[in-house]
Design an enzyme around this catalytic site. Structure first.
Site, PDB file in Angstrom:
ATOM      1  N   LYS A 150       0.672  -1.456   0.034  1.00 16.87           N
ATOM      2  CA  LYS A 150      -0.160  -0.083   0.107  1.00 16.87           C
ATOM      3  C   LYS A 150       0.859   1.378  -0.138  1.00 16.87           C
ATOM      4  O   LYS A 150       0.478   2.305  -0.622  1.00 16.87           O
ATOM      5  CB  LYS A 150      -0.926   0.035   1.123  1.00 16.87           C
ATOM      6  CG  LYS A 150      -0.436   0.148   2.492  1.00 16.87           C
ATOM      7  CD  LYS A 150      -1.493   0.166   3.825  1.00 16.87           C
ATOM      8  CE  LYS A 150      -0.767  -0.075   4.975  1.00 16.87           C
ATOM      9  NZ  LYS A 150      -0.092   1.238   5.443  1.00 16.87           N
ATOM     10  N   THR A 151       1.860   1.231   0.757  1.00 15.88           N
ATOM     11  CA  THR A 151       2.992   2.527   0.640  1.00 15.88           C
ATOM     12  C   THR A 151       3.387   2.713  -0.529  1.00 15.88           C
ATOM     13  O   THR A 151       3.591   3.579  -1.068  1.00 15.88           O
ATOM     14  CB  THR A 151       4.038   2.018   1.792  1.00 15.88           C
ATOM     15  OG1 THR A 151       3.588   2.300   3.089  1.00 15.88           O
ATOM     16  CG2 THR A 151       4.914   3.698   1.719  1.00 15.88           C
ATOM     17  N   GLN A 168      -7.062  -4.541  10.294  1.00 16.09           N
ATOM     18  CA  GLN A 168      -6.041  -4.035  11.274  1.00 16.09           C
ATOM     19  C   GLN A 168      -6.583  -2.782  12.093  1.00 16.09           C
ATOM     20  O   GLN A 168      -5.476  -2.024  12.321  1.00 16.09           O
ATOM     21  CB  GLN A 168      -4.733  -3.648  10.031  1.00 16.09           C
ATOM     22  CG  GLN A 168      -4.293  -5.101   9.279  1.00 16.09           C
ATOM     23  CD  GLN A 168      -3.291  -4.635   8.571  1.00 16.09           C
ATOM     24  OE1 GLN A 168      -2.066  -4.295   8.846  1.00 16.09           O
ATOM     25  NE2 GLN A 168      -3.114  -4.723   7.111  1.00 16.09           N
ATOM     26  N   ARG A 217       3.091  -9.305  10.674  1.00 16.69           N
ATOM     27  CA  ARG A 217       4.315  -8.692  10.652  1.00 16.69           C
ATOM     28  C   ARG A 217       5.634  -9.637  10.165  1.00 16.69           C
ATOM     29  O   ARG A 217       6.794  -9.109   9.865  1.00 16.69           O
ATOM     30  CB  ARG A 217       4.618  -8.031  12.084  1.00 16.69           C
ATOM     31  CG  ARG A 217       3.815  -7.129  12.707  1.00 16.69           C
ATOM     32  CD  ARG A 217       3.397  -5.961  11.645  1.00 16.69           C
ATOM     33  NE  ARG A 217       2.288  -6.490  11.146  1.00 16.69           N
ATOM     34  CZ  ARG A 217       1.680  -5.632  10.310  1.00 16.69           C
ATOM     35  NH1 ARG A 217       2.409  -4.580   9.656  1.00 16.69           N
ATOM     36  NH2 ARG A 217       0.540  -6.128   9.292  1.00 16.69           N
ATOM     37  N   ASP A 255      -3.707   7.341   4.433  1.00 19.24           N
ATOM     38  CA  ASP A 255      -3.246   5.977   4.639  1.00 19.24           C
ATOM     39  C   ASP A 255      -3.607   5.676   5.993  1.00 19.24           C
ATOM     40  O   ASP A 255      -4.015   6.507   7.026  1.00 19.24           O
ATOM     41  CB  ASP A 255      -1.570   5.881   4.539  1.00 19.24           C
ATOM     42  CG  ASP A 255      -1.112   4.575   4.732  1.00 19.24           C
ATOM     43  OD1 ASP A 255      -1.893   3.782   4.430  1.00 19.24           O
ATOM     44  OD2 ASP A 255       0.199   4.620   4.947  1.00 19.24           O
ATOM     45  N   GLU A 256      -3.772   4.387   6.328  1.00 20.54           N
ATOM     46  CA  GLU A 256      -4.195   3.843   7.375  1.00 20.54           C
ATOM     47  C   GLU A 256      -5.686   4.093   7.830  1.00 20.54           C
ATOM     48  O   GLU A 256      -5.883   4.943   9.082  1.00 20.54           O
ATOM     49  CB  GLU A 256      -3.272   3.898   8.694  1.00 20.54           C
ATOM     50  CG  GLU A 256      -1.812   3.492   8.244  1.00 20.54           C
ATOM     51  CD  GLU A 256      -1.694   1.912   8.441  1.00 20.54           C
ATOM     52  OE1 GLU A 256      -2.754   1.271   8.838  1.00 20.54           O
ATOM     53  OE2 GLU A 256      -0.647   1.579   8.400  1.00 20.54           O
TER      54      GLU A 256
END
Length: 730
Positions: free
Chosen positions: A32-33, A249, A606, A218-219
């Site tokens: 996504k980044t 998340q 992670r 984002d997020e």
């Protein structure tokens, strides 16, 4: 460079969808980044949009830095006036530039958590209550919740329904008055005041709506109501709002993040385009399968079919130890085994836990065996006393009305201005209707005029006058010197080095001040007053993860909440037990239980190559020792995905000799003085399990392990005699 060349079809679709609202549901490790960076680059390079007209909102400063680095590589030139940063940082810039429209002085300071707590205690006292009876943190949390809904004190008081809320309302009102008197904003104010600015000043809002053609967030699953309103305000009529997130998340409800924002985005923007990023580039197939089984139980989610082209990898390791000490020892020995076998570096390994208190046993084990580790959010650099003191001096220089910072430094180093003198100053300032700094200036101006002198003794007048004259010198210097020159003047004039070196850990504390000077150097390119303002804003808005040095070869100890946005080849999650993960406060709340499951999912995802889920049979927590039950989340992982499940057999060979500090013998656990000598066939009694019969005893180097068959369906248990407190029966 072809900006689209490196992208998979779904990522390319997300980048090219530039008109109207876009919802990108991005699974963990799905790039996504990369998508956000490529989308910005595509707008600039292909669509010809000026960087000045793009806003990219990240969740941490660390993510903003990574985004800028990616964009530099993609675009190959300066980013111009691209707006990129966290909600708080962007709002701070807006308020400094345009806050005057709602009465906000652009020289405001930002209070961090410690400052807020100090002001809350003072607010509680000033409304006639006792901070020991009314917990400042609980009241602060309630005020934060109110601000996340943009409720002012009068609006909050209007809707109170309980005595506690009535208390919060009174404290909130006084707290806000004190903030205004100090020309200070807390973190929540940065967001709330910006929304209020846009509500009350349509021309200011129109200016920003006109400027920003494209907004990316984002997020998005971690936004609260005020952040969502801010995005809708800026989106204006164009609705060129692109949000990226993953409901699976969402783990920050305690910060008032609202999962409904992402779940209802398509209702608020019915014309929104939905793009799913389901290909994972981070984890092995088996890690991804494990995580998918854990999260699939949740109801509040948007299902995604995550997949990867990575190798299958290793099965998930589920490990049971006897105590939290053995849990920590297992982690250390397994890390050592992986490192010695060339399967991982120390820096590849992360140990994650649900609560900060769990780090104690882990830290002890890492220190005892000489293994390098870094603790995320130990005592953070900017929270160290000597660092906070210098920052407080600089804050008062920028904003003399900052009463919290003024009270912090007025007697640091010691000048003989004790608590009683400070109380006298505060009372006199209040009687004169001026700030405490203005009161100090009045004292200095009248020190030689006996008729106009305030009611203080001559010694105190002399000391207070000397202090304010020094501060006035600093303020004058700040208008013409760069930040480093001002920093050096302050440190020299107050005798900082001598003061610190004369106390405990003086050299280390002085080195911290020098490190802060290094940070100040980053702002030398700015004009004098601008550099001070930018520096103070930067050091206040830094977060735990921002300071994580990924170049150091050391294992990382981090909470599951702080691990968001990080990745490691090897992940250990410890304390995977009922009452810890999931947390005991969530057991009766289905919504909170879903968030605990999401937290576990975040931890597992992670990992790139290996995952260890560790739980202890017995754990000491919050002052008591108790028998633990393995987490329900482990039951959701199919057996074919698990490598082994059972009690870890601690053998001497499992702890390599290199783990022990050189020249020191291994310390045995301190056994109870009345440990009974037992043999097979002996009858015993256990406080928890009742009566039983010893089946077998096995001597260990530091202890004895007994296998005991208990009655009443308890079954056979393995117990260490130094911990079990078994009572031998005849």
């Amino acid at each position: 460079m072809d900006i689209l060349a490196e992208l998979n079809p779904a990522q390319r679709e997300a980048v090219e969808a530039i008109e109207g609202p876009v919802l990108i549901l991005a699974g963990p490790g799905s790039g996504k980044t990369r998508v956000i960076a490529h989308r910005v680059a595509y707008l600039i390079r292909v669509c010809g949009v000026s960087p000045h007209r793009i806003m990219a909102v990240t969740f941490t400063n660390k993510a903003a830095r990574e985004m800028e680095e990616r964009l530099q590589r993609l675009i190959g030139r300066a980013l111009g006036n691209l707006t990129i940063g966290t909600f708080h940082a962007i709002c701070a810039r807006i308020l400094r530039r345009d806050g005057r429209a709602t009465g906000i002085d652009p020289r405001f300071v930002i209070y961090d958590e410690e400052d807020q707590l100090s002001l809350l205690k003072r607010s509680i006292q000033e409304v006639g209550l006792d901070p020991k009876q009314y917990a400042p943190r609980a009241i602060g949390s309630a005020i934060s919740a109110a601000k996340s809904r943009t409720l002012t004190p009068p609006e909050y008081i209007k809707h109170t329904t309980s005595y506690f809320e009535e208390v919060v309302g009174r404290v909130y009102e006084r707290y806000q008055q004190l903030l205004e008197e100090s020309n200070a904003l807390d973190f929540d104010d940065l967001l709330m005041k910006t929304v209020q600015l846009f509500r009350s000043s349509p021309e200011t809002l129109a200016k920003y709506q006109s400027r920003y053609l494209h907004i990316m967030v984002d997020e998005f699953q971690d936004t609260n109501l005020v952040q969502y309103e801010l995005i809708k305000q800026l989106g204006g009529e164009r609705h060129n709002v692109c949000v990226v997130g993953d409901p699976d998340q969402s783990i920050y409800s305690w910060r008032f993040a609202d999962l409904r924002n992402i779940l209802s985005f398509e209702k608020d923007f019915p014309e929104a385009k939905l793009v799913l990023l389901e290909q994972n580039y981070r984890s092995t197939k088996l890690i991804l399968e494990t995580a998918s089984h854990v999260i699939s139980v949740n109801q509040l989610r948007k299902p995604k079919a995550l997949w990867t082209e990575n190798e299958p990898g290793e099965l998930t390791n589920i490990v049971e130890t006897y105590t939290e000490q053995e849990e920590a020892q297992f982690v250390v020995s397994e890390i050592e085994r992986l490192v010695e076998g060339g399967k991982a570096r120390l820096g590849d390994c992360a140990v994650m836990y649900r609560t900060n208190a769990q780090s104690r046993a882990l830290e002890e084990a890492f220190m005892r065996y000489g293994i390098a580790y870094k603790l995320v959010a130990g005592t953070r650099f900017y929270e160290r006393r000597e660092v906070k003191d210098i920052i407080a001096y600089l804050r008062v220089i920028q904003n003399p009305n900052d009463s919290v910072s003024l009270l912090r430094i007025i007697n640091v180093p010691g000048r003989g201005i004790g608590q009683q003198s400070q109380s006298q100053l505060a009372s006199w300032a209040k009687s004169q209707g001026v700030s405490q700094y203005e009161a100090l200036k009045l004292i200095a101006e009248t020190k030689d005029d006996e008729e106009s002198q305030p009611p203080f003794n001559s010694r105190l007048v002399r000391v207070l006058s000397g202090f304010v004259e020094m501060m006035e010198e600093f303020i004058a210097q700040s208008r013409q010197s760069n930040l480093v020159a001002l920093f050096d003047l302050v440190v020299k004039k107050i005798g900082c080095e001598e003061y610190l070196m004369s106390g405990e850990n003086g050299e280390e504390r002085w080195e911290n001040v020098l490190e802060l000077r290094t940070v100040a150097k980053d702002y030398r390119h700015l004009e004098a007053e601008e550099s001070l303002s930018a520096f103070l804003e930067g050091v206040t808005l830094v977060s735990d993860v921002d300071g994580l040095d990924e170049t150091v070869d050391a294992a990382t100890l981090v909470t599951l909440h702080q691990a968001k946005g990080l990745e490691f080849p090897v992940v250990f999650i410890v304390g995977v037990e009922e009452g810890i993960l999931p947390h005991y406060k969530s057991l009766d709340d289905p919504g909170q239980m879903e968030e605990e499951r999401r937290l576990c999912y975040v931890g597992i995802t992670r990992a790139k190559q290996r995952v260890y889920l560790v739980h202890a049979f017995r754990r000491s927590l919050m002052g008591s020792s108790m028998v633990s039950t393995a987490s329900r989340f482990l039951d959701d992982i199919p057996k074919n995905l698990v490598a082994s499940s059972g009690l870890w057999e601690r053998e001497e060979s499992q702890v390599a000799p290199s783990l022990y500090p050189r020249g020191k013998a291994r310390r045995a656990p301190a056994p109870s003085s009345d440990v009974p000598e037992l043999k097979a066939g002996d009858r015993v009694h256990h406080a928890q399990f009742g009566d039983g019969v010893v089946v077998n005893c096995r001597p260990l180097k530091d202890d004895t392990e007994a296998m005991v068959a208990f009655k009443r369906g308890v079954g056979v248990k393995r117990l260490l005699l130094s911990f079990a407190n078994l009572e031998k029966r005849k």
